[in-house]
Design a protein around this motif. Sequence first.
Motif, PDB file in Angstrom:
ATOM      1  N   LEU A   1       3.729   5.286  -5.971  1.00 57.33           N
ATOM      2  CA  LEU A   1       3.508   5.144  -7.406  1.00 57.33           C
ATOM      3  C   LEU A   1       2.504   6.173  -7.916  1.00 57.33           C
ATOM      4  CD1 LEU A   1       4.137   3.480  -9.950  1.00 57.33           C
ATOM      5  CD2 LEU A   1       2.281   1.924  -9.303  1.00 57.33           C
ATOM      6  N   ALA A   2       1.564   6.565  -7.072  1.00 56.93           N
ATOM      7  CA  ALA A   2       0.562   7.565  -7.472  1.00 56.93           C
ATOM      8  C   ALA A   2       1.144   8.973  -7.488  1.00 56.93           C
ATOM      9  CB  ALA A   2      -0.629   7.508  -6.527  1.00 56.93           C
ATOM     10  N   ILE A   3       2.139   9.211  -6.627  1.00 56.40           N
ATOM     11  CA  ILE A   3       2.634  10.584  -6.440  1.00 56.40           C
ATOM     12  C   ILE A   3       3.909  10.886  -7.226  1.00 56.40           C
ATOM     13  CG2 ILE A   3       3.539  12.199  -4.714  1.00 56.40           C
ATOM     14  CD1 ILE A   3       1.716  10.806  -2.669  1.00 56.40           C
ATOM     15  N   LEU A   4       4.885   9.982  -7.205  1.00 55.82           N
ATOM     16  CA  LEU A   4       6.227  10.310  -7.687  1.00 55.82           C
ATOM     17  C   LEU A   4       6.416  10.340  -9.205  1.00 55.82           C
ATOM     18  CD1 LEU A   4       8.436   8.385  -5.075  1.00 55.82           C
ATOM     19  CD2 LEU A   4       7.769  10.794  -5.089  1.00 55.82           C
ATOM     20  N   PRO A   5       5.878   9.387 -10.001  1.00 51.87           N
ATOM     21  CA  PRO A   5       6.219   9.345 -11.437  1.00 51.87           C
ATOM     22  C   PRO A   5       6.017  10.656 -12.206  1.00 51.87           C
ATOM     23  CG  PRO A   5       5.123   7.326 -10.815  1.00 51.87           C
ATOM     24  CD  PRO A   5       5.055   8.221  -9.632  1.00 51.87           C
ATOM     25  N   PRO A   6       4.927  11.425 -11.999  1.00 47.86           N
ATOM     26  CA  PRO A   6       4.773  12.668 -12.770  1.00 47.86           C
ATOM     27  C   PRO A   6       5.906  13.671 -12.549  1.00 47.86           C
ATOM     28  CG  PRO A   6       2.691  12.030 -11.788  1.00 47.86           C
ATOM     29  CD  PRO A   6       3.719  11.147 -11.200  1.00 47.86           C
ATOM     30  N   PHE A   7       6.573  13.582 -11.380  1.00 47.16           N
ATOM     31  CA  PHE A   7       7.667  14.504 -11.099  1.00 47.16           C
ATOM     32  C   PHE A   7       8.957  14.110 -11.807  1.00 47.16           C
ATOM     33  CE2 PHE A   7       5.032  15.164  -7.251  1.00 47.16           C
ATOM     34  CZ  PHE A   7       4.872  16.550  -7.327  1.00 47.16           C
ATOM     35  N   PHE A   8       9.109  12.832 -12.120  1.00 45.46           N
ATOM     36  CA  PHE A   8      10.386  12.345 -12.637  1.00 45.46           C
ATOM     37  C   PHE A   8      10.336  11.887 -14.093  1.00 45.46           C
ATOM     38  CE2 PHE A   8      10.574  11.709  -8.034  1.00 45.46           C
ATOM     39  CZ  PHE A   8      11.796  12.318  -7.727  1.00 45.46           C
TER      40      PHE A   8
ATOM     41  N   SER B   1      -3.221  11.376 -13.966  1.00 49.84           N
ATOM     42  CA  SER B   1      -4.259  10.375 -14.195  1.00 49.84           C
ATOM     43  C   SER B   1      -3.647   9.006 -14.458  1.00 49.84           C
ATOM     44  CB  SER B   1      -5.138  10.791 -15.374  1.00 49.84           C
ATOM     45  OG  SER B   1      -6.117   9.804 -15.643  1.00 49.84           O
ATOM     46  N   ASN B   2      -2.591   8.961 -15.298  1.00 47.51           N
ATOM     47  CA  ASN B   2      -1.904   7.693 -15.575  1.00 47.51           C
ATOM     48  C   ASN B   2      -1.301   7.096 -14.304  1.00 47.51           C
ATOM     49  OD1 ASN B   2      -0.668   9.045 -18.678  1.00 47.51           O
ATOM     50  ND2 ASN B   2      -2.460   7.731 -18.344  1.00 47.51           N
ATOM     51  N   SER B   3      -0.637   7.957 -13.551  1.00 50.07           N
ATOM     52  CA  SER B   3       0.035   7.497 -12.337  1.00 50.07           C
ATOM     53  C   SER B   3      -0.968   6.978 -11.310  1.00 50.07           C
ATOM     54  CB  SER B   3       0.852   8.651 -11.738  1.00 50.07           C
ATOM     55  OG  SER B   3       1.574   8.213 -10.618  1.00 50.07           O
ATOM     56  N   PHE B   4      -2.089   7.683 -11.179  1.00 57.84           N
ATOM     57  CA  PHE B   4      -3.124   7.279 -10.234  1.00 57.84           C
ATOM     58  C   PHE B   4      -3.746   5.942 -10.652  1.00 57.84           C
ATOM     59  CE2 PHE B   4      -7.479   8.001  -8.342  1.00 57.84           C
ATOM     60  CZ  PHE B   4      -7.062   7.821  -7.035  1.00 57.84           C
ATOM     61  N   TYR B   5      -3.957   5.777 -11.956  1.00 59.42           N
ATOM     62  CA  TYR B   5      -4.549   4.542 -12.487  1.00 59.42           C
ATOM     63  C   TYR B   5      -3.633   3.343 -12.213  1.00 59.42           C
ATOM     64  CZ  TYR B   5      -6.705   1.364 -15.879  1.00 59.42           C
ATOM     65  OH  TYR B   5      -7.314   0.300 -16.488  1.00 59.42           O
ATOM     66  N   ARG B   6      -2.320   3.544 -12.393  1.00 58.96           N
ATOM     67  CA  ARG B   6      -1.373   2.463 -12.115  1.00 58.96           C
ATOM     68  C   ARG B   6      -1.365   2.107 -10.628  1.00 58.96           C
ATOM     69  NH1 ARG B   6       3.937   4.340 -15.702  1.00 58.96           N
ATOM     70  NH2 ARG B   6       2.845   4.536 -17.700  1.00 58.96           N
ATOM     71  N   ALA B   7      -1.469   3.125  -9.787  1.00 57.25           N
ATOM     72  CA  ALA B   7      -1.482   2.875  -8.343  1.00 57.25           C
ATOM     73  C   ALA B   7      -2.725   2.089  -7.938  1.00 57.25           C
ATOM     74  CB  ALA B   7      -1.422   4.190  -7.584  1.00 57.25           C
ATOM     75  N   LEU B   8      -3.850   2.381  -8.588  1.00 56.84           N
ATOM     76  CA  LEU B   8      -5.073   1.647  -8.289  1.00 56.84           C
ATOM     77  C   LEU B   8      -4.918   0.166  -8.645  1.00 56.84           C
ATOM     78  CD1 LEU B   8      -7.783   4.164  -9.569  1.00 56.84           C
ATOM     79  CD2 LEU B   8      -7.010   3.806  -7.223  1.00 56.84           C
TER      80      LEU B   8
ATOM     81  N   VAL C   1       0.845  -1.206   0.000  1.00 50.90           N
ATOM     82  CA  VAL C   1       0.000   0.000   0.000  1.00 50.90           C
ATOM     83  C   VAL C   1       0.875   1.248   0.000  1.00 50.90           C
ATOM     84  CG1 VAL C   1      -1.644   1.343   1.359  1.00 50.90           C
ATOM     85  CG2 VAL C   1      -1.982  -1.108   1.070  1.00 50.90           C
ATOM     86  N   GLY C   2       1.939   1.218   0.780  1.00 50.44           N
ATOM     87  CA  GLY C   2       2.868   2.350   0.777  1.00 50.44           C
ATOM     88  C   GLY C   2       3.489   2.567  -0.589  1.00 50.44           C
TER      89      GLY C   2
END
Length: 714
Positions: A337-344, A351-358, A331-332
């Motif tokens: 995964l929801a927060i970091l990828p768009p920054f890097f 939206s993509n990052s959130f979908y992958r985290a789900l 879960v951590g």
Amino acid sequence: MSYKFKMQDLNCANCAQKIETRLNHLDNVEAIVNFAQGQLTIETDQEVNPPLVNSWEKIVQEIEEGVALIPLFDMDGYQRPELASSNSDKKVIDQEGWRILITIPLFLFGFLLTNSISSQWLLVTYFALTYLFIGQEVLKTTWNKIKNKDWLEENFLMTIATLGAFAIGEYPEAVAVMLFYSIGEWFQDRAVEQSRQSIQSLMAIRPDFARVKQSDGSLSKVDPRNLLEGQEFVVAVGDKVPLDGQIIDGHSQVDHSAITGESLPQTLTVDDTIYSGSINLSSQLTVKVTKTFQHSTVSQIIDLVENASSKKAATEKFITRFSRIYTPIVVGLAVLLAILPPFFFNGITWSNSFYRALQFLVISCPCALVISVPMSFYGGIGAAAREGIMIKGGNFLETLTKVKILVLDKTGTITQGNFAIDQVHTLYLSKGQFLEKLAHLESQSHHPIALSIQEAYGQSLDPKRVQSVETISGKGLKGVVDGQSLLTGNKDLMDQHQISVPSLKTAATVVYLSIDQEYQGYVLIKDQMKTDSKSALKELHQLGISSTILLSGDNQATVDEIADLVGIDQAKGNLLPQEKMTELETILTNVQQSAPNNKASKVAFIGDGINDAPALARADIGIAMGAMGSDAAIESADIVIMNDSLAKLPRAIKIAQKTLHIAQQNILFALGVKVLFLVLATFGYSSMWMAIVADVGVTILAVLNSLRTLNQAK
């Protein structure tokens, strides 16, 4: 005191672990939850009453709502309700099943709406209503878990994942995930029920009634628990034998398969022992109770199977510890995964990052491991019990696969324990007089050798002629018969009393007799070999037993001959009971010293006598011959072979090996698939549909694989 409860509607293995943990935090309570059987066992010194049971049930329902505790014992002031549904009368399609069947066409119709309706609000409303219809139980459970601060579990993960899909506009996918999750859970529950039915079929050996003859000659059915030792009951053709007893009238073919695993019926007649749980096949029998219901064979078997889950294998304990840390970590990682990828990474949107985290959340559920691994071990224990091999816990099942050194007792293990006199040599008395004196002294003993002497004498014995009998451990007897001082036993006993006797080189057991310190002669007694001992030992070596060691109180010539006949590697004779323990301690020490860091080599001891009980308890794994074995030996052992056949030991090892193999298959399969899909989700190569397959699909396959342990062919 121990109290058992049926846990009605317990379907969550992870919840079962949490219930066990929570109850064990209570004062003066030791709880064991058997998920495979849907049963709770509580050890407590408290007075168990309805308010106390209700308080336990409240804790249970805080973790899994709707689970009822049904006491499997009588309790004052508590009206035990009938089970709302049993495994045998469950409907093929229940409420959840109908909900799934209704949702499938609704979901398919929704796809048509996406192509024909331009109103986004109408589309959202339709899918939201469909979602609420199929997901109502999941959402309700999640809300209750949050209120009870126990939210980090699969329902919460599924709720967040599907609501998140709604938030990013993936309405059909949100409904699809909830629908397929519900389908998977429904099939998973059916698989668990099938497993429970298979396990409960083992419990069907419990007899329902005993036929007791009344004063007018009629037969009435009574509760077997009410019969006392010494009372008589009648077993009609087709009846299950309600209690262990001795046949006092009649002879019949009896099916012992439920007890010993042997398929061939056995012919029993007057004075033979008959076991509870057996089935009378051919003619009526009258039996005298020798063991009350609580101590009967069938009760011991049921207790062994029901309590086996309390002793978990190392693999089971690993999965329990693993699941506690696995889900929070995943879960951590999903949050990161929801927060970091768009920054890097350029091109990855929120939206993509959130979908992958789900997807990550859906995949992370550890249900496949939490359910299937304990079920594998319980299935293996059930399969062994079906063949008359009682294994007292998953830990012993796993240890059995690691046995490399097997230490064996002789009498009742390698040999039948049916001794017979082969020769009689006397100096002054006639053969009849010699056996008369010897049999009267031995009449105070129940040792197989003593019984063979009494049988050879063949006449009634007068106990008034015998006084002051004393057993000399491992050597023989002394006492007074007809006013004369008698001494009988082995050469060591005669040497101890400075009586000169001939030293014989023979494989038979030599029993000397002296009267008033004067040597009178001896008898040679031979034990009969079990027909399957040689083949069983050969198979044990093929299964990985590297060394077999025979320890016996018999003379060295006897044990050497037997070792050569059956293929035993080492044999040591002339051992007193305490010397057997010393030899076993030496063997255990040598194994430890030869490979101190190697926990894979275990030492097993197999025996049947009361003097074997310390060795059975001290060995890495103790195996008792149960049918003829003493109660002390059976109590001390970790595994009990009900029909006294050494051939059952290779079978037990094969079952243990297959069970462990299936459990390891489930671990590797579940973790492998989950890791693969977690990686795919991380890099955007999966979808919610694939995620649900990685979770529920893997769980169903792992549970179905576990069921193979219940049906192991020979």
